[in-house]
Design an enzyme around this catalytic site. Structure first.
Site, PDB file in Angstrom:
ATOM      1  N   CYS A  40       0.862  -1.176   0.000  1.00  0.00           N
ATOM      2  CA  CYS A  40       0.000   0.000   0.000  1.00  0.00           C
ATOM      3  C   CYS A  40       0.904   1.234   0.000  1.00  0.00           C
ATOM      4  O   CYS A  40       1.830   1.326   0.818  1.00  0.00           O
ATOM      5  CB  CYS A  40      -0.893  -0.003   1.239  1.00  0.00           C
ATOM      6  SG  CYS A  40      -1.811   1.546   1.454  1.00  0.00           S
ATOM      7  N   ASP A  47       0.035  -6.090   0.109  1.00  0.00           N
ATOM      8  CA  ASP A  47      -1.196  -6.447  -0.598  1.00  0.00           C
ATOM      9  C   ASP A  47      -0.899  -7.662  -1.467  1.00  0.00           C
ATOM     10  O   ASP A  47       0.151  -7.732  -2.109  1.00  0.00           O
ATOM     11  CB  ASP A  47      -1.660  -5.298  -1.508  1.00  0.00           C
ATOM     12  CG  ASP A  47      -2.260  -4.142  -0.735  1.00  0.00           C
ATOM     13  OD1 ASP A  47      -3.001  -4.393   0.236  1.00  0.00           O
ATOM     14  OD2 ASP A  47      -2.000  -2.989  -1.111  1.00  0.00           O
ATOM     15  N   LEU A  62       4.802 -13.762 -25.004  1.00  0.00           N
ATOM     16  CA  LEU A  62       5.444 -13.319 -23.761  1.00  0.00           C
ATOM     17  C   LEU A  62       6.137 -14.496 -23.077  1.00  0.00           C
ATOM     18  O   LEU A  62       5.502 -15.515 -22.789  1.00  0.00           O
ATOM     19  CB  LEU A  62       4.398 -12.712 -22.825  1.00  0.00           C
ATOM     20  CG  LEU A  62       4.886 -12.180 -21.493  1.00  0.00           C
ATOM     21  CD1 LEU A  62       5.911 -11.057 -21.699  1.00  0.00           C
ATOM     22  CD2 LEU A  62       3.703 -11.668 -20.681  1.00  0.00           C
ATOM     23  N   GLU A  63       7.420 -14.367 -22.823  1.00  0.00           N
ATOM     24  CA  GLU A  63       8.176 -15.401 -22.119  1.00  0.00           C
ATOM     25  C   GLU A  63       7.865 -15.260 -20.631  1.00  0.00           C
ATOM     26  O   GLU A  63       8.058 -14.201 -20.036  1.00  0.00           O
ATOM     27  CB  GLU A  63       9.669 -15.220 -22.414  1.00  0.00           C
ATOM     28  CG  GLU A  63      10.514 -16.420 -22.029  1.00  0.00           C
ATOM     29  CD  GLU A  63      10.727 -16.520 -20.548  1.00  0.00           C
ATOM     30  OE1 GLU A  63      10.334 -17.559 -19.979  1.00  0.00           O
ATOM     31  OE2 GLU A  63      11.273 -15.569 -19.962  1.00  0.00           O
ATOM     32  N   THR A  64       7.354 -16.332 -20.013  1.00  0.00           N
ATOM     33  CA  THR A  64       6.772 -16.208 -18.681  1.00  0.00           C
ATOM     34  C   THR A  64       7.785 -16.087 -17.541  1.00  0.00           C
ATOM     35  O   THR A  64       7.445 -15.539 -16.497  1.00  0.00           O
ATOM     36  CB  THR A  64       5.797 -17.363 -18.392  1.00  0.00           C
ATOM     37  OG1 THR A  64       6.466 -18.611 -18.599  1.00  0.00           O
ATOM     38  CG2 THR A  64       4.581 -17.266 -19.305  1.00  0.00           C
ATOM     39  N   HIS A  81      -3.787   0.124  -6.482  1.00  0.00           N
ATOM     40  CA  HIS A  81      -4.226  -1.016  -7.293  1.00  0.00           C
ATOM     41  C   HIS A  81      -4.620  -0.594  -8.706  1.00  0.00           C
ATOM     42  O   HIS A  81      -4.253  -1.252  -9.684  1.00  0.00           O
ATOM     43  CB  HIS A  81      -5.405  -1.717  -6.623  1.00  0.00           C
ATOM     44  CG  HIS A  81      -5.097  -2.185  -5.239  1.00  0.00           C
ATOM     45  ND1 HIS A  81      -6.079  -2.485  -4.330  1.00  0.00           N
ATOM     46  CD2 HIS A  81      -3.919  -2.406  -4.597  1.00  0.00           C
ATOM     47  CE1 HIS A  81      -5.536  -2.883  -3.193  1.00  0.00           C
ATOM     48  NE2 HIS A  81      -4.221  -2.832  -3.332  1.00  0.00           N
ATOM     49  N   GLU A  82      -5.364   0.482  -8.815  1.00  0.00           N
ATOM     50  CA  GLU A  82      -5.828   0.941 -10.125  1.00  0.00           C
ATOM     51  C   GLU A  82      -4.661   1.357 -11.023  1.00  0.00           C
ATOM     52  O   GLU A  82      -4.693   1.149 -12.227  1.00  0.00           O
ATOM     53  CB  GLU A  82      -6.801   2.120  -9.954  1.00  0.00           C
ATOM     54  CG  GLU A  82      -8.050   1.792  -9.155  1.00  0.00           C
ATOM     55  CD  GLU A  82      -7.880   1.883  -7.635  1.00  0.00           C
ATOM     56  OE1 GLU A  82      -8.900   1.779  -6.943  1.00  0.00           O
ATOM     57  OE2 GLU A  82      -6.748   2.049  -7.141  1.00  0.00           O
TER      58      GLU A  82
END
Length: 125
Positions: A40, A47, A62-64, A81-82
């Protein structure tokens, strides 16, 4: 572009994302990241979240492992978060140039309130 993180036990967490060529742009790809943590920005409390990435490739996949290391960089970062959903979306769009991409961040409840934020990109025709 060479993949430098996959198979490399010395690879460190950073904000770079690695990709590879993918021919079938009609695919719909889903990646679920179930162990995401950040902090936070006000209280510094941790979080926890699940992040879902859905995309239609525009020629790159996308290589994970690079994604995992990218997400680890947020572990001690304070971020709303947003803002997180949009930041991850923008970084993925820059790396992948997808046809479409959605990032959904589902945070665990805190104080009885759970928050989910989604951010979508669609390539203009």
């Amino acid at each position: 572009m060479a993949l430098t993180k996959l198979g490399n036990p010395e690879a460190k967490a950073d904000r770079s994302l690695e990709t590879f060529p993918i021919d079938d742009t009609s695919q719909e790809i889903r990646i679920d990241c179930r162990e995401f943590t950040c902090r936070c920005p006000i209280t510094g409390q941790p979080d926890w979240a699940t992040i879902r990435i859905d995309y239609r490739p525009g020629g790159r996949g996308l290589e994970t492992k690079s994604l995992k290391l990218y997400l680890e960089t947020f572990r001690e970062e304070g971020i709303f978060h947003e803002h997180l959903a949009t930041l991850i979306r923008d970084d993925l769009v820059a790396a992948l140039a997808p046809v479409q991409l959605t990032v959904t961040v589902n945070f665990n409840a805190r104080g009885g309130i759970a928050l989910a934020a989604s951010s979508t990109y669609r390539r203009e025709a």
